[in-house]
Write a protein that holds these residues in place. Structure first.
Motif, PDB file in Angstrom:
ATOM      1  N   UNK A  83      -6.034  -4.764   5.407  1.00  0.00           N
ATOM      2  CA  UNK A  83      -5.648  -4.909   4.002  1.00  0.00           C
ATOM      3  C   UNK A  83      -6.635  -4.206   3.083  1.00  0.00           C
ATOM      4  N   UNK A  84      -7.923  -4.246   3.444  1.00  0.00           N
ATOM      5  CA  UNK A  84      -8.931  -3.551   2.645  1.00  0.00           C
ATOM      6  C   UNK A  84      -8.663  -2.053   2.658  1.00  0.00           C
ATOM      7  N   UNK A  85      -8.397  -1.508   3.847  1.00  0.00           N
ATOM      8  CA  UNK A  85      -8.077  -0.075   3.953  1.00  0.00           C
ATOM      9  C   UNK A  85      -6.821   0.266   3.161  1.00  0.00           C
ATOM     10  N   UNK A  86      -5.827  -0.615   3.251  1.00  0.00           N
ATOM     11  CA  UNK A  86      -4.573  -0.391   2.535  1.00  0.00           C
ATOM     12  C   UNK A  86      -4.831  -0.272   1.037  1.00  0.00           C
ATOM     13  N   UNK A  87      -5.613  -1.214   0.498  1.00  0.00           N
ATOM     14  CA  UNK A  87      -5.887  -1.185  -0.937  1.00  0.00           C
ATOM     15  C   UNK A  87      -6.732   0.019  -1.322  1.00  0.00           C
ATOM     16  N   UNK A  88      -7.655   0.404  -0.448  1.00  0.00           N
ATOM     17  CA  UNK A  88      -8.467   1.587  -0.729  1.00  0.00           C
ATOM     18  C   UNK A  88      -7.568   2.812  -0.857  1.00  0.00           C
ATOM     19  N   UNK A  89      -6.631   2.970   0.083  1.00  0.00           N
ATOM     20  CA  UNK A  89      -5.750   4.131   0.041  1.00  0.00           C
ATOM     21  C   UNK A  89      -4.819   4.078  -1.165  1.00  0.00           C
ATOM     22  N   UNK A  90      -4.372   2.870  -1.548  1.00  0.00           N
ATOM     23  CA  UNK A  90      -3.486   2.729  -2.707  1.00  0.00           C
ATOM     24  C   UNK A  90      -4.223   3.012  -4.016  1.00  0.00           C
ATOM     25  N   UNK A  91      -5.520   2.658  -4.041  1.00  0.00           N
ATOM     26  CA  UNK A  91      -6.309   2.828  -5.259  1.00  0.00           C
ATOM     27  C   UNK A  91      -6.993   4.187  -5.307  1.00  0.00           C
ATOM     28  N   UNK A  92      -6.794   4.984  -4.257  1.00  0.00           N
ATOM     29  CA  UNK A  92      -7.435   6.290  -4.102  1.00  0.00           C
ATOM     30  C   UNK A  92      -8.946   6.215  -4.308  1.00  0.00           C
ATOM     31  N   UNK A 136      -3.768   6.224   8.029  1.00  0.00           N
ATOM     32  CA  UNK A 136      -3.336   6.558   6.680  1.00  0.00           C
ATOM     33  C   UNK A 136      -4.450   6.629   5.660  1.00  0.00           C
ATOM     34  N   UNK A 137      -5.651   6.138   6.028  1.00  0.00           N
ATOM     35  CA  UNK A 137      -6.722   6.024   5.041  1.00  0.00           C
ATOM     36  C   UNK A 137      -7.899   6.972   5.252  1.00  0.00           C
ATOM     37  N   UNK A 138      -8.148   7.370   6.508  1.00  0.00           N
ATOM     38  CA  UNK A 138      -9.393   8.086   6.776  1.00  0.00           C
ATOM     39  C   UNK A 138      -9.200   9.221   7.786  1.00  0.00           C
ATOM     40  N   UNK A 139      -8.731  10.401   7.328  1.00  0.00           N
ATOM     41  CA  UNK A 139      -8.487  11.532   8.230  1.00  0.00           C
ATOM     42  C   UNK A 139      -9.654  11.916   9.148  1.00  0.00           C
TER      43      UNK A 139
END
Length: 311
Positions: A83-92, A136-139
């Motif tokens: 969930x933390x990663x999800x929010x990071x990606x959503x918040x850019x 999805x968050x960290x290429x």
């Protein structure tokens, strides 16, 4: 009176609880992390989330997983990290690369691989959600994630598994496929054929639209879509992404506009695909995208799509 602790204080208490090895105590402290970070709500406490990431919550939670106290605790840690990663990606947000160092821990692959293939369905579901969010968050972590492609392929084709589990494996592969450096690894395990089975099923709960995205970018301009339901689904998913709406409807899955934009661009290179795109109001979607979408990746894909449609 309710006393709200600082993120630093909460992290200190969580670290202290690790010394005890007491599952109940550790779980109690993780609950405080969840409340403080607002991880049960849609980015409700942005500054708190940033603080938790800066304090390296990922490293602490992965330390708990490595302690192997219980599967219940492992699942909780995976969900909080996801969930933390999800929010990071959503918040850019762009946390320091050091924050992600747990992914490159020598124990990461064997531990998470054992979870992703575990007989315990809860830990398995949480593991694939976790892997999906990393993809999805960290290429920069994608080379590590190549270790899970074969497991994802086996999960996708296993029709005895739940739609939810298979869907998470599909989205994991779809996220990877959108980055050119991962495509050779995906093709090695013949992912297009496995993903076509999902795509042709038309079952959006398994991730048929995500599968379409992956297949389109893996096969390239030779890929032609003939099924009307698939044509409609991918454009509907793109429309939802532009409006920040979930897809499938009533789910908690929010499609990424740049990934669907990339797929639409790839599909538009095939002359046969252009006709159904125009028939399904792609020009109206392009107009909405250029008026509302700020993501430069999406805008670039859609402008190039418009060029393809005009030729």
């Amino acid at each position: 009176m309710i006393v709200i602790e600082s993120g630093e204080r909460i992290i200190t208490r969580l670290n202290s609880s690790l010394d005890s090895g007491d599952e109940e105590l550790i779980m109690d402290e993780i609950e405080k992390v969840i409340r403080y970070g607002g991880l049960r709500h849609e980015a409700s406490q942005i500054q708190n989330l940033i603080e938790l990431v800066q304090l390296d919550i990922f490293a602490i939670l992965f330390t708990i997983i490595k302690m192997d106290i219980s599967r219940s605790l492992d699942s909780t840690c995976l969900r909080v990290m996801s969930k933390t990663m999800y929010h990071i990606s959503r918040l850019t947000l762009s946390p320091s690369p050091e924050v992600w160092r747990f992914i490159f821990d020598d124990e990461f692959v064997p531990i998470v691989k054992s979870f992703a293939t575990n007989d315990n369905i809860e830990i398995r579901l949480d593991s694939w959600y976790f892997l999906q969010q990393i993809a999805g968050s960290h290429p920069p972590a994608h080379t590590v994630l190549h270790n899970f492609i074969e497991d994802a392929q086996r999960t996708i084709v296993n029709q005895f598994l739940s739609d939810s589990l298979r869907g998470r494996a599909v989205r994991f592969c779809s996220h990877l496929a959108c980055h050119p450096e991962n495509r050779e690894a995906l093709l090695k395990f013949n992912l297009p054929e496995s993903l076509k089975l999902v795509m042709n099923s038309g079952n959006i709960m398994i991730g048929s639209t995500s599968a379409t995205v992956a297949v389109s970018v893996l096969i390239g301009e030779e890929f032609e879509i003939n099924q009307e339901n698939i044509q409609t689904d991918i454009l509907t998913a793109f429309a939802c992404s532009l409006k920040s709406l979930p897809y499938p409807p009533a789910s908690r899955i929010y499609p990424s506009s740049w990934r669907y934009g990339l797929a639409i661009l790839t599909l538009s290179k095939n002359f046969q695909n252009r006709a159904w795109m125009i028939d399904n109001n792609i020009l109206e979607l392009i107009k909405i995208c250029l008026e509302q979408c700020q993501d430069p990746r999406t805008r670039a894909s859609i402008l190039n799509t418009l060029w393809n449609l005009s030729t």
